[in-house]
Design a protein around this motif. Structure first.
Motif, short mmCIF file in Angstrom:
data_model
loop_
_atom_site.label_atom_id
_atom_site.label_comp_id
_atom_site.label_asym_id
_atom_site.label_seq_id
_atom_site.Cartn_x
_atom_site.Cartn_y
_atom_site.Cartn_z
N ASP A 197 0.84 -1.19 0.00
CA ASP A 197 0.00 0.00 0.00
C ASP A 197 0.87 1.24 0.00
OD1 ASP A 197 -2.36 1.22 -0.09
OD2 ASP A 197 -2.98 0.78 1.95
N ASN A 198 1.89 1.22 -0.84
CA ASN A 198 2.94 2.24 -0.72
C ASN A 198 2.92 3.18 -1.92
OD1 ASN A 198 3.64 0.30 -2.49
ND2 ASN A 198 5.74 0.06 -1.81
N GLU A 200 1.04 6.76 -2.83
CA GLU A 200 1.21 8.22 -2.87
C GLU A 200 2.58 8.59 -2.35
OE1 GLU A 200 -1.04 11.90 -3.68
OE2 GLU A 200 -1.88 9.93 -3.50
N SER A 201 3.04 7.85 -1.39
CA SER A 201 4.38 8.03 -0.85
C SER A 201 4.70 6.76 -0.10
CB SER A 201 4.40 9.21 0.11
OG SER A 201 5.42 9.04 1.04
N PRO A 202 5.95 6.33 -0.13
CA PRO A 202 6.28 5.16 0.68
C PRO A 202 6.14 5.46 2.16
CG PRO A 202 8.25 6.13 -0.25
CD PRO A 202 7.09 6.86 -0.85
N LEU A 203 5.86 6.71 2.46
CA LEU A 203 5.69 7.08 3.87
C LEU A 203 4.26 6.93 4.33
CD1 LEU A 203 7.89 10.30 3.87
CD2 LEU A 203 8.56 7.93 4.17
N ASN A 204 3.35 6.61 3.41
CA ASN A 204 1.96 6.47 3.82
C ASN A 204 1.77 5.29 4.76
OD1 ASN A 204 1.02 8.61 2.45
ND2 ASN A 204 -0.14 7.46 0.94
N ALA A 205 0.98 5.52 5.77
CA ALA A 205 0.73 4.44 6.71
C ALA A 205 -0.17 3.39 6.08
CB ALA A 205 0.06 5.01 7.96
N PRO A 206 0.20 2.11 6.13
CA PRO A 206 -0.67 1.08 5.59
C PRO A 206 -1.75 0.72 6.61
CG PRO A 206 1.37 0.11 6.38
CD PRO A 206 1.43 1.58 6.68
N HIS A 270 5.13 6.39 -7.64
CA HIS A 270 5.68 7.28 -6.60
C HIS A 270 6.97 6.74 -5.99
CE1 HIS A 270 2.70 10.40 -6.46
NE2 HIS A 270 1.73 9.52 -6.40
N SER A 271 7.19 5.44 -6.12
CA SER A 271 8.43 4.87 -5.58
C SER A 271 9.61 5.18 -6.50
CB SER A 271 8.29 3.36 -5.41
OG SER A 271 8.32 2.73 -6.68
N ILE B 232 9.96 5.49 10.43
CA ILE B 232 8.74 5.40 9.62
C ILE B 232 7.83 4.30 10.17
CG2 ILE B 232 7.85 4.85 7.32
CD1 ILE B 232 10.51 6.03 6.20
N TYR B 236 4.00 4.46 11.64
CA TYR B 236 2.85 3.61 11.26
C TYR B 236 2.14 3.09 12.50
CZ TYR B 236 4.54 3.01 6.41
OH TYR B 236 4.93 3.17 5.11
N SER B 242 0.56 10.49 7.44
CA SER B 242 1.72 10.54 6.56
C SER B 242 2.30 11.94 6.45
CB SER B 242 1.37 9.99 5.18
OG SER B 242 0.29 10.70 4.65
N LEU B 245 4.36 12.53 9.49
CA LEU B 245 5.56 11.71 9.38
C LEU B 245 6.57 12.37 8.45
CD1 LEU B 245 6.78 9.05 10.26
CD2 LEU B 245 5.58 7.93 8.38
N ARG B 246 6.06 12.88 7.36
CA ARG B 246 6.94 13.56 6.40
C ARG B 246 7.61 14.78 7.06
NH1 ARG B 246 7.59 13.78 1.05
NH2 ARG B 246 6.00 12.26 0.57
N SER B 280 11.33 10.47 -2.54
CA SER B 280 10.28 9.47 -2.39
C SER B 280 10.79 8.18 -3.04
CB SER B 280 9.03 9.97 -3.11
OG SER B 280 7.98 9.06 -2.94
N GLY B 281 10.83 7.10 -2.28
CA GLY B 281 11.33 5.84 -2.80
C GLY B 281 12.84 5.67 -2.64
N PHE B 285 14.52 1.83 -2.70
CA PHE B 285 15.03 1.34 -3.98
C PHE B 285 16.33 2.07 -4.35
CE2 PHE B 285 10.40 0.38 -5.28
CZ PHE B 285 10.51 -0.94 -4.86
N THR B 288 16.04 4.28 -7.52
CA THR B 288 15.42 5.58 -7.28
C THR B 288 16.41 6.52 -6.59
OG1 THR B 288 13.29 4.49 -7.03
CG2 THR B 288 13.44 6.74 -6.21
N SER B 319 5.04 -2.80 2.04
CA SER B 319 5.74 -1.67 2.66
C SER B 319 6.57 -2.13 3.84
CB SER B 319 4.73 -0.62 3.15
OG SER B 319 3.92 -0.22 2.12
#
Lengths: 387, 400
Positions: A197-198, A200-206, A270-271, B232, B236, B242, B245-246, B280-281, B285, B288, B319
Motif C-alpha cells: 500500500d505504498n 502516494e508516498s512510501p511514507l503512507n501508513a498502511p 511514486h516509488s 517510519i 505507522y 503521513s 511523518l513527512r 520518495s522511494g 530502492f 530511485t 511496505s
C-alpha cells in the motif's frame, strides 16, 4: 537556478497532448472525429429502465508517453484493440482540482472539486453520485458499491451533506482490509503482494487493520466463503486484481446498478521505479478489458451497461523542472492535469474521438443523465455526446 | 508577525551565516509579502549547509531584488501579495520554520485553487531573475556519465529509446576494464579541474573514496536508512499521519542519525540526509536513490562532472518488508532495475541540460559490461547508429 531549458506554455502542451492522442488513435484504430455529431439533441431525455453504470478510475494516471504515444502503445494493447474500437474517447479531460488521489476521486464522485486534506479520514462535503442515485431512484444500499484501495478511501461512498449523507451512500468494499481480516496470523507472507500500500508516498501508513465483522457481512452478501476468498486471493498478482475479483463477485451475485472501482497499482510510480509503473499500466489495461468482458457476459449487465474508464488525473511531464517526470503529480502542469476518458455502452457511438476539452467534473452529471437522476449540486455538465 | 515587524532578533533560530545574511538584508525582507518571503527564508535558513554555487545564487537573488526601485519591486511582487492567505496559515511561525510554512501554504493554495496562479507568478519571477544575472562560468564543459544494468541480461528490452534521437547509439563497444575504466577517466578529469563539489560519483551499491570526487553511495547510507526506516515504522504503529511523518523526517538533522562533521563534510551530510528524507522511494530502492541523487546534484551543486552508477534494486514487496532492511537480505531485481536505470539515464541527461553551458555539454550512457552505449556531444550526429567496434576508453577520451 541557472535553468536554460525551453519553456512550453501550458496551453500549447495541452493542445499538443490532444493532437497526439487523436492522431495516434486515428492511425492506430481508424477512429473518427465526432465534431459534426457533438451537439445533437439528447438521446436520453427518458432513459430506459434497468440501465447500469460501471466506473473505473485509475488512482494515479498514466502519461501519454507510456500509453497513447508510439513508444507506449505496447503497454495498452487491450485498451487500443478491444475497447477503443467500441468506445467514444475523450482526449482532453482536464482536472482543475487538487491532485491527490482520495480528494480527486472524491471530486470525481461528487462532481464538485472537493478541497479537504487528501490524507484526512473525512467524507466528501458534497453529495456523491451514489446518494443522488439512491435518493432519486429510491434504490437500496445494495444497488450502489465502491471497491477501493484500503488506504484512506473508507468514507468515499457517503458525503456529509445535510440533504443527503447518512444512510444514502453506497456500500464500500476495501479488498485489502477484507483480506487482512481473513488472514490467519501465520498467513501474512503468502499475501504480502496483495497488502502492499505504498503508493502516494512510501511514507503512507498502511492502514490494514481488518474488520472481521465487515468481512463476514460481505462474504455473506457475496455468498463467498472466507476460505475460498483467501485461497483465491493467493493466486492473484496485485491489489488491483483482488479489487477486480471482488467486483466480479459483486456483479455476479448482487448485480448492482452503480459500481465504482478504483484501480491503484499504477501509483507505484511514486516509488520512482519506472519498470513497476509500466507493470501497473499493463495490469490496469488487462483488468479494464476483463471488466468489460464481465459486463458482456453477465446477463444482468450485457446490453444495458455504460462503462466509463478514466484516470483521476495525469502525472508530471518530463519537461517540467519542478517535478521528477513520471514519478509524481505535484507540479500542476498541463500533463498532470490533462487526462482522457473512455465511454462505451448502449447508445454510445463507437470508434469516435472527441477533441474538445471537457472537465473531470462532467462525469457525475453524465452518469445522472444516462441513469435518470438529478445531480443538482454537481458543478460539471453532462457530456452532450453521451446523453 | 508581519514582514514589516521583522527585527534582527527574529532570526535567533538561524545558523550563524544564515542569521548574518538575513540581518544584512533586513530592509529588503521587510518589504516582501507573506506569499513570497517565507519561501526566500526557507533558502536563507539553510545557507550554512548549501553548496558554494547555491550560496552564490542566493546572494545574486538579493542583489537582484535590492537593485529594484520601490515601484519595480511592487510590480514583481504583486502576484504574491495578491494571494488570499487564510489567517490560520498567515499566523504560523514563518520566520523560524519557513519550511513548515511552505508546506502549509502549498496545501492552502491547492485547496483554494490559487496554485496555478502562484505557479505562473513563480515561473515569471525566476525567469526575470535568471535573465538579470551573468551566467556562472564553468571551467570546462559539463560531463554526465551514467552506467546502467549491472547483472542484467537486457534481453528483449530496447535500451536508450528516449536518448537515441539526441546522439549516437553505439552497438559494438568493447568494455575492456569496464567500470574501472570509467572511474579512471572521471578521476583524471577531477584532477585537471580541482574545485570543491565540482566532480561527483553516485553509486547504487558500495563506493570506495576516489581522489577529487565527492562520493555518495546507497550502501554507505545503510545505517542512516535503517534508522529512518525504524522511524517510519514507528510512525505507522503510532498512527501518525503521513503528512506528520513527512514533517518529522524533514526535521531530522544529520547529528540525529549519527552523521557528524563540519565545513564541507557538514554540507555533504545535510545533502545526503535530504536525499533520504525529502526523496520518495529513495529509502527503499537503490535505482530511485541514484536517479534522485543525480537530479539533486545537478540542480543544487551544479558540478562539471557527474558519474551515476546504477545497481540492482530490491524486488517489490509490501511496505513493511521494503522498510525492514535491518532484518533481512533483500532479493534483487536486475532486469527491472535495468528499465528503471534506462529511464534514470534519460532524466539525468534532461537535468544536465537544464544547466548553463548545455549546448557544449557531453553525456554518455553505457550498459555495464555490455557493448551498448549512447553518447551525446556537440560534434556527434543526432539519431545516428554506430556498429563499428569502439573501445570504451576511446569513447570516454572523446567526451572527457
Amino acid at each position: 537556478m541557472g535553468n536554460s531549458g525551453a519553456v512550453t506554455s501550458s496551453r500549447d502542451l495541452a493542445q499538443s497532448i490532444a493532437w497526439n492522442r487523436r492522431n495516434f488513435l486515428q492511425l492506430a484504430i481508424g477512429a473518427a472525429s465526432a465534431a459534426p455529431y457533438a451537439l445533437g439533441q439528447s438521446k436520453l431525455m427518458n432513459p430506459p429502465a434497468n440501465r447500469k453504470a460501471v466506473v473505473v478510475t485509475f488512482g494515479g494516471g498514466a502519461r501519454d508517453d507510456e500509453t497513447f504515444m508510439p513508444d507506449g502503445q505496447e503497454n495498452i494493447p487491450h485498451l487500443l484493440n478491444e475497447l477503443l474500437p467500441r468506445a467514444t474517447f475523450y482526449s482532453q479531460v482536464v482536472n482543475h482540482g487538487i491532485l491527490g488521489h482520495y480528494v480527486a476521486t472524491a471530486s470525481l464522485a461528487t462532481g464538485v472539486y472537493e478541497t479537504f486534506n487528501n490524507f484526512a479520514d473525512v467524507s466528501p462535503e458534497n453529495p456523491t453520485v451514489f446518494e443522488y442515485f439512491r435518493k432519486d431512484l429510491k434504490r437500496p444500499v445494495t444497488d450502489a458499491w465502491v471497491i477501493a484501495p484500503s488506504n484512506g478511501f473508507t468514507r468515499i461512498g457517503e458525503s456529509s451533506h445535510r440533504a443527503y449523507g447518512k444512510g444514502l451512500g453506497s456500500g464500500v468494499i476495501l479488498p485489502k482490509r477484507l483480506l487482512a481480516a481473513a488472514l490467519k496470523a501465520d498467513d501474512g507472507n503468502k499475501y504480502e503482494h496483495l497488502l502492499r500500500d505504498n503508493y502516494e508516498s512510501p511514507l503512507n501508513a498502511p492502514e490494514l487493520a481488518g474488520n472481521g465483522e465487515q468481512l463476514h457481512q460481505i462474504a455473506e452478501l457475496l455468498k463467498l466463503s472466507v476460505t475460498d476468498f483467501s485461497a483465491h486471493a493467493q493466486s492473484l498478482a496485485s491489489p488491483d486484481e483482488l479489487s477486480v475479483y471482488l467486483a466480479r463477485q459483486l456483479m455476479h451475485r448482487l448485480a448492482p446498478s452503480l459500481v465504482w472501482i478504483t484501480l491503484h497499482d499504477i501509483d507505484i510510480a511514486h516509488s520512482g521505479a519506472f519498470s513497476l509503473y509500466l507493470e501497473g499500466i499493463r495490469r490496469s489495461d488487462r483488468l479494464c478489458a476483463e471488466i468489460w468482458r464481465a459486463i458482456e457476459s453477465e446477463p444482468e449487465y450485457a446490453g444495458r451497461t455504460t462503462l466509463y474508464i478514466l484516470p483521476d488525473f495525469g502525472r508530471d511531464s518530463d519537461a517540467e523542472a519542478g517535478g521528477n517526470g513520471f514519478q509524481h503529480h505535484r507540479t500542476g502542469d498541463a500533463l498532470s492535469r490533462t487526462t482522457w476518458m473512455i465511454a462505451m455502452g448502449p447508445g454510445i457511438r463507437e470508434n469516435v474521438v472527441i477533441d474538445r476539452p471537457v472537465d473531470s467534473m462532467d462525469l457525475v452529471p453524465t452518469i445522472g443523465a444516462r441513469l435518470g437522476f438529478s445531480t443538482r449540486f454537481a458543478q460539471g455538465k453532462a457530456l452532450t455526446e453521451l446523453v | 508577525m508581519t514582514p514589516g515587524q521583522l527585527q534582527p532578533e527574529s532570526f535567533q533560530a538561524y545558523p550563524p551565516q544564515a542569521r548574518q545574511l538575513a540581518t544584512r538584508h533586513l530592509p529588503l525582507l521587510r518589504k516582501l509579502p507573506v506569499g513570497f518571503l517565507p519561501l526566500l527564508l526557507r533558502e536563507v535558513i539553510a545557507y550554512d549547509y548549501k553548496f558554494p554555487v547555491e550560496r552564490k545564487e542566493l546572494d545574486q537573488q538579493f542583489t537582484y531584488l535590492e537593485s529594484m526601485t520601490a515601484e519595480q519591486l511592487q510590480v514583481i511582487m504583486r502576484p504574491f501579495a495578491q494571494l488570499h492567505i487564510a489567517p490560520e496559515v498567515e499566523h504560523l511561525d514563518w520566520v523560524s520554520k519557513p519550511a513548515d510554512f511552505s508546506e502549509q501554504l502549498s496545501a492552502h493554495l491547492w485547496a483554494t485553487h490559487q496554485i496555478d496562479g502562484f505557479r505562473a507568478a513563480a515561473v515569471v519571477y525566476v525567469g526575470k531573475m535568471n535573465a538579470s544575472r551573468p551566467e556562472n562560468a564553468v571551467p570546462a564543459h559539463r560531463l554526465g556519465i551514467v552506467v546502467i544494468g549491472q547483472g542484467a541480461s537486457g534481453k528483449d528490452y530496447p535500451l536508450f529509446r528516449k536518448l537515441r534521437p539526441h546522439g549516437v547509439h553505439y552497438k559494438a563497444v568493447a568494455p575492456s576494464n569496464g567500470y574501472a575504466t570509467v572511474l579512471q577517466a572521471v578521476t583524471a578529469r577531477a584532477a585537471k579541474f580541482p574545485t570543491p563539489f565540482a566532480h561527483w560519483k553516485i553509486d547504487g551499491g558500495a563506493a570506495e573514496p576516489s581522489a577529487g570526487l565527492t562520493s555518495v553511495s546507497y550502501d554507505s547510507l545503510k545505517r542512516v536508512r535503517i534508522l529512518l526506516q525504524a522511524k517510519i515504522q514507528k510512525g505507522y504503529e503510532s498512527g501518525t499521519g503521513s503528512e506528520a511523518l513527512r514533517t518529522a523526517l524533514a526535521r531530522t538533522r544529520p547529528e540525529d542519525v549519527g552523521m557528524n562533521g563540519s565545513g564541507d563534510a557538514a554540507v555533504l551530510n545535510y545533502f545526503q540526509l535530504s536525499l533520504l528524507t525529502e526523496g520518495s522511494g529513495t529509502q527503499i530502492f537503490s535505482t530511485t536513490f541514484v536517479q534522485w541523487a543525480a537530479r539533486e546534484v545537478w540542480r543544487r551543486a551544479q558540478p562539471i562532472t557527474l558519474l551515476a552508477h546504477f545497481t540492482p534494486r530490491q524486488q517489490q514487496d509490501s511496505s513493511q518488508e521494503l522498510l525492514s532492511e535491518a532484518r533481512r537480505k533483500p532479493v534483487l531485481d536486475p532486469e527491472g532495475s535495468l528499465i528503471d536505470a534506462d529511464m534514470g539515464a534519460y532524466y539525468t541527461w534532461i537535468n544536465q541540460q537544464r544547466l548553463t553551458g548545455a549546448p557544449d555539454a557531453r553525456f554518455l550512457a553505457w550498459f555495464e559490461d555490455h557493448g551498448e552505449a549512447l553518447a551525446i556531444a556537440p560534434g556527434l550526429r543526432r539519431g545516428a547508429v554506430s556498429t563499428d567496434p569502439v573501445p570504451l576508453e576511446k569513447l570516454l577520451k572523446e567526451l572527457v
